[in-house]
Write an enzyme that holds these catalytic residues in place. Sequence first.
Site, PDB file in Angstrom:
ATOM      1  N   GLU A  82      15.104  85.546  32.330  1.00  0.00           N
ATOM      2  CA  GLU A  82      15.704  84.640  33.320  1.00  0.00           C
ATOM      3  C   GLU A  82      14.899  83.365  33.498  1.00  0.00           C
ATOM      4  O   GLU A  82      15.449  82.289  33.725  1.00  0.00           O
ATOM      5  CB  GLU A  82      15.876  85.375  34.656  1.00  0.00           C
ATOM      6  CG  GLU A  82      16.993  86.390  34.664  1.00  0.00           C
ATOM      7  CD  GLU A  82      16.655  87.680  33.922  1.00  0.00           C
ATOM      8  OE1 GLU A  82      17.576  88.439  33.578  1.00  0.00           O
ATOM      9  OE2 GLU A  82      15.444  87.925  33.702  1.00  0.00           O
ATOM     10  N   GLN A 104      22.860  87.663  35.082  1.00  0.00           N
ATOM     11  CA  GLN A 104      23.795  88.782  35.030  1.00  0.00           C
ATOM     12  C   GLN A 104      24.003  89.449  36.390  1.00  0.00           C
ATOM     13  O   GLN A 104      25.120  89.845  36.727  1.00  0.00           O
ATOM     14  CB  GLN A 104      23.296  89.792  34.012  1.00  0.00           C
ATOM     15  CG  GLN A 104      24.377  90.639  33.404  1.00  0.00           C
ATOM     16  CD  GLN A 104      23.893  91.360  32.164  1.00  0.00           C
ATOM     17  OE1 GLN A 104      23.122  92.316  32.252  1.00  0.00           O
ATOM     18  NE2 GLN A 104      24.327  90.884  31.002  1.00  0.00           N
ATOM     19  N   ALA A 106      22.416  88.902  40.613  1.00  0.00           N
ATOM     20  CA  ALA A 106      21.550  88.077  41.456  1.00  0.00           C
ATOM     21  C   ALA A 106      20.177  88.706  41.643  1.00  0.00           C
ATOM     22  O   ALA A 106      19.190  87.999  41.871  1.00  0.00           O
ATOM     23  CB  ALA A 106      22.207  87.846  42.813  1.00  0.00           C
ATOM     24  N   TYR A 108      18.289  89.732  39.516  1.00  0.00           N
ATOM     25  CA  TYR A 108      17.400  89.365  38.420  1.00  0.00           C
ATOM     26  C   TYR A 108      17.092  87.872  38.392  1.00  0.00           C
ATOM     27  O   TYR A 108      16.510  87.375  37.415  1.00  0.00           O
ATOM     28  CB  TYR A 108      18.029  89.761  37.088  1.00  0.00           C
ATOM     29  CG  TYR A 108      18.371  91.230  36.994  1.00  0.00           C
ATOM     30  CD1 TYR A 108      17.567  92.194  37.593  1.00  0.00           C
ATOM     31  CD2 TYR A 108      19.507  91.653  36.317  1.00  0.00           C
ATOM     32  CE1 TYR A 108      17.881  93.538  37.519  1.00  0.00           C
ATOM     33  CE2 TYR A 108      19.837  93.003  36.235  1.00  0.00           C
ATOM     34  CZ  TYR A 108      19.010  93.945  36.835  1.00  0.00           C
ATOM     35  OH  TYR A 108      19.330  95.277  36.762  1.00  0.00           O
ATOM     36  N   ILE A 109      17.430  87.173  39.439  1.00  0.00           N
ATOM     37  CA  ILE A 109      17.243  85.721  39.442  1.00  0.00           C
ATOM     38  C   ILE A 109      15.806  85.325  39.770  1.00  0.00           C
ATOM     39  O   ILE A 109      15.379  84.211  39.487  1.00  0.00           O
ATOM     40  CB  ILE A 109      18.219  85.045  40.441  1.00  0.00           C
ATOM     41  CG1 ILE A 109      18.426  83.576  40.062  1.00  0.00           C
ATOM     42  CG2 ILE A 109      17.738  85.198  41.886  1.00  0.00           C
ATOM     43  CD1 ILE A 109      19.577  82.922  40.838  1.00  0.00           C
ATOM     44  N   HIS A 151      20.935  96.133  41.983  1.00  0.00           N
ATOM     45  CA  HIS A 151      22.209  95.531  41.576  1.00  0.00           C
ATOM     46  C   HIS A 151      23.080  95.210  42.790  1.00  0.00           C
ATOM     47  O   HIS A 151      24.299  95.135  42.673  1.00  0.00           O
ATOM     48  CB  HIS A 151      22.987  96.455  40.634  1.00  0.00           C
ATOM     49  CG  HIS A 151      22.327  96.677  39.316  1.00  0.00           C
ATOM     50  ND1 HIS A 151      21.305  97.574  39.150  1.00  0.00           N
ATOM     51  CD2 HIS A 151      22.535  96.109  38.102  1.00  0.00           C
ATOM     52  CE1 HIS A 151      20.912  97.570  37.882  1.00  0.00           C
ATOM     53  NE2 HIS A 151      21.644  96.675  37.227  1.00  0.00           N
TER      54      HIS A 151
END
Length: 359
Positions: A82, A104, A106, A108-109, A151
């Site tokens: 990311e 993919q 939020a 993992y942002i 997730h």
Amino acid sequence: MAGVEGVRTMIEENPVSLHDAPSRPMNMIEAINDALDIMMARDPDVVIMGEDVGYFGGVFRATAGLQKKFGKNRVFDTPINECGIIGAAVGMAAYGLRPVPEIQFADYIYPGLDQLVSEAARLRYRSAGEFVAPITVRSPFGGGIFGGQTHSQSPEALFTHVAGLKTVIPATPHDAKGLLIAAIEDNDPVIFFEPKRIYNGPFDGYYDRPSRPWKGLPGSQVPEGYYKVPLGKARVVREGAALTVVTYGTMVHVAEAVLAEKGVDAEIIDLRSLVPLDIDTVEKSVEKTGKCLVIHEATRTSGFGAELVTLVQERCFYHLEAPVERVTGFDTPYPHSLEWAYFPGPVRIGEAVDRLMKD
């Protein structure tokens, strides 16, 4: 490459009237895909990048078919990195492209946070306007799908704190398309959070009831072709005189269902964008109703609801007939087994409404 002025001229020469445009029902995924398709066709500088966005079409299929149509140079897969995705997008934007990176989920942002905060958000300011960062970061966010702690997060408040970033959250397919087009055309970086719980249909908060598709419901009729929903303009979902409810994303539909069942004459405001914020619409409503309820799914402490409560208190103090209420997620990681206790559902929203209406 077409510059900013070239894109603006192209848009002005091709106006579209929503009153005349044909429309068709779409779910939110289809509306997002349509917006991306239209903008890639209109502007050769728009590129899409992210994990599995190309041949696979994205984990939720929001980019399905776009690589086949526009080629691998404009819709391409990236490594699972990311920080690299956002960093590359900043460089592309500085050189005149309009990248639309997808994160993919939020959750993992965060590895890309430094690039967003230190580079993208500051680029216009630090270059005295010589460079801009027209980046639109798309990412599914929120819970309600049993995604667990990694997730289901709603990190929107982190980005509203950063000067130079805009934060947009649609609640209907109609708005998803129009807001995404407006975000891609904006010359500043935009965080475009997509409530994944309502990708395929609105959610009323009653998890044990059958789900409903978007087809035939308000907001699902999407005009064909190009149109924009301006950033910073809230939508009054329904008018009312007894209570103002301020919310966004999935919670718009939960609030609407709860208030309809309770028979409360509430005015519901869908913010659409948190930054820029249409505080004037909120202020006007609270001055009329005298009561305000703020709802969001994110954790309570330092959530965006705290900012909303403060603004209402500052601007509407002498009109308030009761303390402003908040219904939010809890200050815990998003639990998998206790998802519906965490989710701001009908019970907790109903209790807050009752407290406000008893005074």
